[in-house]
Scaffold this motif. Structure first.
Motif, PDB file in Angstrom:
ATOM      1  N   HIS A 305       0.885  -1.070   0.114  1.00  0.00           N
ATOM      2  CA  HIS A 305      -0.003  -0.251   0.059  1.00  0.00           C
ATOM      3  C   HIS A 305       0.827   1.300  -0.099  1.00  0.00           C
ATOM      4  O   HIS A 305       0.381   2.295   0.431  1.00  0.00           O
ATOM      5  CB  HIS A 305      -1.095   0.080   1.189  1.00  0.00           C
ATOM      6  CG  HIS A 305      -2.172   0.774   0.797  1.00  0.00           C
ATOM      7  ND1 HIS A 305      -2.140   2.293   1.158  1.00  0.00           N
ATOM      8  CD2 HIS A 305      -3.266   0.702   0.582  1.00  0.00           C
ATOM      9  CE1 HIS A 305      -3.406   2.877   1.052  1.00  0.00           C
ATOM     10  NE2 HIS A 305      -3.973   1.840   0.464  1.00  0.00           N
ATOM     11  N   TRP A 306       2.219   1.316  -0.262  1.00  0.00           N
ATOM     12  CA  TRP A 306       2.674   2.463  -0.722  1.00  0.00           C
ATOM     13  C   TRP A 306       2.156   3.290  -1.789  1.00  0.00           C
ATOM     14  O   TRP A 306       2.095   2.722  -2.774  1.00  0.00           O
ATOM     15  CB  TRP A 306       4.053   2.143  -0.775  1.00  0.00           C
ATOM     16  CG  TRP A 306       5.162   3.227  -1.224  1.00  0.00           C
ATOM     17  CD1 TRP A 306       6.017   3.633  -2.333  1.00  0.00           C
ATOM     18  CD2 TRP A 306       5.499   4.255  -0.216  1.00  0.00           C
ATOM     19  NE1 TRP A 306       6.625   4.746  -2.339  1.00  0.00           N
ATOM     20  CE2 TRP A 306       6.252   5.247  -1.007  1.00  0.00           C
ATOM     21  CE3 TRP A 306       5.160   4.649   0.917  1.00  0.00           C
ATOM     22  CZ2 TRP A 306       6.735   6.374  -0.399  1.00  0.00           C
ATOM     23  CZ3 TRP A 306       5.665   5.834   1.639  1.00  0.00           C
ATOM     24  CH2 TRP A 306       6.447   6.795   0.673  1.00  0.00           C
ATOM     25  N   LYS A 307       1.737   4.658  -1.562  1.00  0.00           N
ATOM     26  CA  LYS A 307       0.747   5.337  -2.454  1.00  0.00           C
ATOM     27  C   LYS A 307       1.634   5.206  -3.805  1.00  0.00           C
ATOM     28  O   LYS A 307       0.735   5.395  -4.778  1.00  0.00           O
ATOM     29  CB  LYS A 307       0.606   6.480  -1.890  1.00  0.00           C
ATOM     30  CG  LYS A 307      -0.251   6.539  -0.748  1.00  0.00           C
ATOM     31  CD  LYS A 307      -1.714   6.235  -1.107  1.00  0.00           C
ATOM     32  CE  LYS A 307      -2.686   6.187   0.029  1.00  0.00           C
ATOM     33  NZ  LYS A 307      -2.982   7.708   0.505  1.00  0.00           N
ATOM     34  N   SER A 308       2.675   5.340  -3.669  1.00  0.00           N
ATOM     35  CA  SER A 308       3.532   5.699  -5.261  1.00  0.00           C
ATOM     36  C   SER A 308       3.128   4.297  -6.253  1.00  0.00           C
ATOM     37  O   SER A 308       2.975   4.541  -7.373  1.00  0.00           O
ATOM     38  CB  SER A 308       4.979   5.602  -5.061  1.00  0.00           C
ATOM     39  OG  SER A 308       5.254   6.908  -4.410  1.00  0.00           O
ATOM     40  N   TYR A 309       2.952   3.250  -5.762  1.00  0.00           N
ATOM     41  CA  TYR A 309       2.426   2.110  -6.540  1.00  0.00           C
ATOM     42  C   TYR A 309       1.142   2.300  -7.349  1.00  0.00           C
ATOM     43  O   TYR A 309       0.984   1.856  -8.482  1.00  0.00           O
ATOM     44  CB  TYR A 309       2.165   0.761  -5.751  1.00  0.00           C
ATOM     45  CG  TYR A 309       3.905   0.213  -5.406  1.00  0.00           C
ATOM     46  CD1 TYR A 309       4.825  -0.140  -6.043  1.00  0.00           C
ATOM     47  CD2 TYR A 309       3.991   0.234  -3.821  1.00  0.00           C
ATOM     48  CE1 TYR A 309       6.104  -0.376  -5.650  1.00  0.00           C
ATOM     49  CE2 TYR A 309       4.988  -0.066  -3.486  1.00  0.00           C
ATOM     50  CZ  TYR A 309       6.193  -0.455  -4.178  1.00  0.00           C
ATOM     51  OH  TYR A 309       7.377  -0.980  -3.730  1.00  0.00           O
ATOM     52  N   PHE A 310       0.233   3.121  -6.801  1.00  0.00           N
ATOM     53  CA  PHE A 310      -0.908   3.309  -7.256  1.00  0.00           C
ATOM     54  C   PHE A 310      -1.017   4.351  -8.389  1.00  0.00           C
ATOM     55  O   PHE A 310      -2.151   4.348  -8.962  1.00  0.00           O
ATOM     56  CB  PHE A 310      -2.115   3.694  -6.231  1.00  0.00           C
ATOM     57  CG  PHE A 310      -2.464   2.488  -5.186  1.00  0.00           C
ATOM     58  CD1 PHE A 310      -3.255   1.710  -5.686  1.00  0.00           C
ATOM     59  CD2 PHE A 310      -2.022   2.346  -3.892  1.00  0.00           C
ATOM     60  CE1 PHE A 310      -3.577   0.537  -4.784  1.00  0.00           C
ATOM     61  CE2 PHE A 310      -2.251   1.412  -3.327  1.00  0.00           C
ATOM     62  CZ  PHE A 310      -3.132   0.476  -3.538  1.00  0.00           C
ATOM     63  N   LYS A 311       0.034   4.677  -8.569  1.00  0.00           N
ATOM     64  CA  LYS A 311      -0.031   5.643  -9.744  1.00  0.00           C
ATOM     65  C   LYS A 311       0.442   5.064 -11.228  1.00  0.00           C
ATOM     66  O   LYS A 311       0.406   5.585 -12.126  1.00  0.00           O
ATOM     67  CB  LYS A 311       1.459   6.706  -9.808  1.00  0.00           C
ATOM     68  CG  LYS A 311       1.118   7.708  -8.398  1.00  0.00           C
ATOM     69  CD  LYS A 311       2.160   8.630  -8.051  1.00  0.00           C
ATOM     70  CE  LYS A 311       2.069   9.418  -6.790  1.00  0.00           C
ATOM     71  NZ  LYS A 311       3.316  10.293  -6.404  1.00  0.00           N
TER      72      LYS A 311
END
Length: 507
Positions: A305-311
């Motif tokens: 769930h590190w936010k950068s992955y969802f980009k």
């Protein structure tokens, strides 16, 4: 203050007016006193709430450990928590199971050396046995290392003069023999293996070489061998990267590593067969773009769930091992019953998916619908139990209001429901040995980098982290494919790095 009202009928108009003014003044003073006391009570109540929150937060920090949070086991200190595994007992006894072949030390038919122990006279009467034929032997074998020493192989090239034309002819040295005196690939690969795979520091590696071979090898020489191995693996690393990009599911993780006294981030992308490491000064999108994996990946990324992955537009699956630890903390420390029920639901769903055909549930199945409904009901129950506190009257602070850990987790489970339950609906090719219910594959692959830093400290040079990342990724890939690591490292010094059959088949 007026103690009692006078007889109003006896007062003059001026005295009545003066009395009214005095009463109004005293009433105003009383109102101001009440308002001051009210504000003071509100302030004390707010301060009491803040102190309670602070006490709960401190108690939570003391109660947090590696089994109910994302803290590493090394942070537990000397007071280790009691083991609390979420796995159910298998019912089998410890040790080898029925049918296990086992392994033990066996005698060999052709020993390397034979030492005969003779008899000269009878042990009872002393009669000479020198002329008596041997009736038989009893055997015992000792398995041990031969004396360890470095061997020197001298290469000689013939020089011959042609009797016909007088030309002076000289044979060529092998391509790997480049200088008058040099080390061979076997000693190079052994020390690189000890330093990069077994994680021995430079000084101890060189000391071990001196103790084993009675030969001094400097730390600078070992550093040059690591750099040579790093250069020879450049194309191999790219082949591993392409194999990962072609995989249906990839586990991603990152951890902090200090290089040249500055914090860097070691990123990993791994599967059951391949491992790729990349070191970068950044943790987020900038590093991911430069490493060139996620922006070109079209499968499913498993992460924490590190936010950068969802980009990135690939599919996503969240690590439920993280969720289980956080839920365990809420159930044990905050006594939130919804958290304990959510743990049971996730583990039940995992067992259900493993027992289903092709290890997944159909979208229209009643089992999947039931799990989703129960999931939503537990989220609603948790949100009702963790309502935000009333807004305080003091001046509003900038930024978002701080939420409790329970509310943060509930928001994540609610907003990323599809990613949390992704393991239920993907077919078996998506589901590898332990995933994608969790990201244990990625965490296992990155754990050795943390161990390297604990043993040897940070990377003092500017390229030490890059060298370690490339060699370690190659070594991890060899190990996952049951290839000999020492032979693989030696092959890099012969300009022909060994590759797993999966990569060779793809070519």
């Amino acid at each position: 203050m007026v103690e009692c009202l006078p007889n109003v009928s006896e007062l003059s108009p001026d005295e009545k007016s003066e009395l009214i003014v005095r009463l109004f003044a005293e009433l105003q003073l009383l109102r101001e006193t009440v308002e001051t006391l009210t504000n003071r009570v509100e302030f004390l109540e707010a301060e009491n709430r803040e102190l309670k929150d602070e006490v709960n937060e401190l108690r939570g920090k003391l109660a947090r450990n590696s089994q109910n949070s994302s803290q590493p086991p090394s942070s537990d200190g000397l007071k280790k928590p009691q083991p609390k595994s979420l796995r159910k007992p298998s019912g089998q006894k410890p040790g080898g199971q029925q049918g296990h072949s086992g392994a033990r030390l066996e005698m060999v038919d052709q020993p390397d050396h034979i030492v005969s122990h003779t008899l000269e006279e009878c042990q009872q009467c002393g009669y000479s046995l020198e002329a008596v034929d041997v009736a038989g032997y009893r055997r015992r074998q000792v398995v041990d290392l031969p004396p360890i020493k470095l061997e020197v192989t001298e290469h000689r090239t013939e020089i011959r003069c042609c009797p016909g034309c007088g030309c002076r002819n000289e044979a060529a040295f092998p391509a790997e023999v480049k200088t008058s005196v040099q080390y061979g690939s076997r000693i190079k690969s052994l020390l690189v293996y000890l330093n990069q795979y077994q994680l021995l520091p430079y000084e101890r590696t060189c000391q071990l070489a001196e103790d084993l071979f009675a030969h001094t090898i400097s730390q600078g020489t070992l550093s040059n061998w690591n750099a040579e191995c790093y250069r020879n693996l450049e194309s191999t690393e790219e082949q591993i990267r392409q194999a990962i990009l072609a995989s249906e599911v990839v586990h991603f993780d990152e951890t902090g590593i200090r290089q040249h006294s500055k914090l860097h981030w070691l990123h990993t992308a791994s599967t059951k067969r391949f491992t790729y490491y990349g070191l970068h000064a950044r943790r987020g999108k900038e590093a991911m773009i430069e490493l060139g994996l996620l922006e070109n990946y079209t499968g499913c990324a498993v992460h924490d769930h590190w936010k950068s992955y969802f980009k990135y537009s690939c599919d996503h699956s969240l690590c439920n091992a993280h969720h289980l630890r956080e839920l365990t903390y809420l159930a044990e420390q905050d006594q939130q019953d919804w958290a304990a029920a959510m743990i049971g639901l996730l583990l039940e769903a995992k067992e259900m998916s493993e027992a289903a055909s092709e290890n997944c549930l159909a979208e229209d199945s009643s089992e999947l619908a039931s799990i989703r409904l129960r999931y939503d009901a537990l989220i609603a129950k948790g949100l009702a139990q963790n309502l935000p506190p009333p807004q305080r009257l003091e001046k509003k602070k900038r930024g978002r209001r701080k939420q409790s850990k329970a509310k943060n987790l509930l928001d994540r489970l609610r907003d990323f429901k599809a990613e949390v339950l992704a393991f239920l609906t993907h077919p078996s090719p998506f589901r590898q040995q332990q995933g994608p219910f969790d990201n244990n594959q990625g965490e296992r692959d990155i754990r050795m980098a943390k161990l390297k830093q604990k043993i040897s400290g940070c990377f003092r040079g500017e390229n030490g982290g890059k060298i370690f990342s490339r060699i370690r990724g190659y070594v991890s890939t060899l190990r996952k494919n049951d290839l000999k690591i020492l032979d693989g490292i030696q092959s890099t010094f012969n300009q022909s790095p060994r590759l797993p059959p999966h990569i060779l088949a793809a070519e």
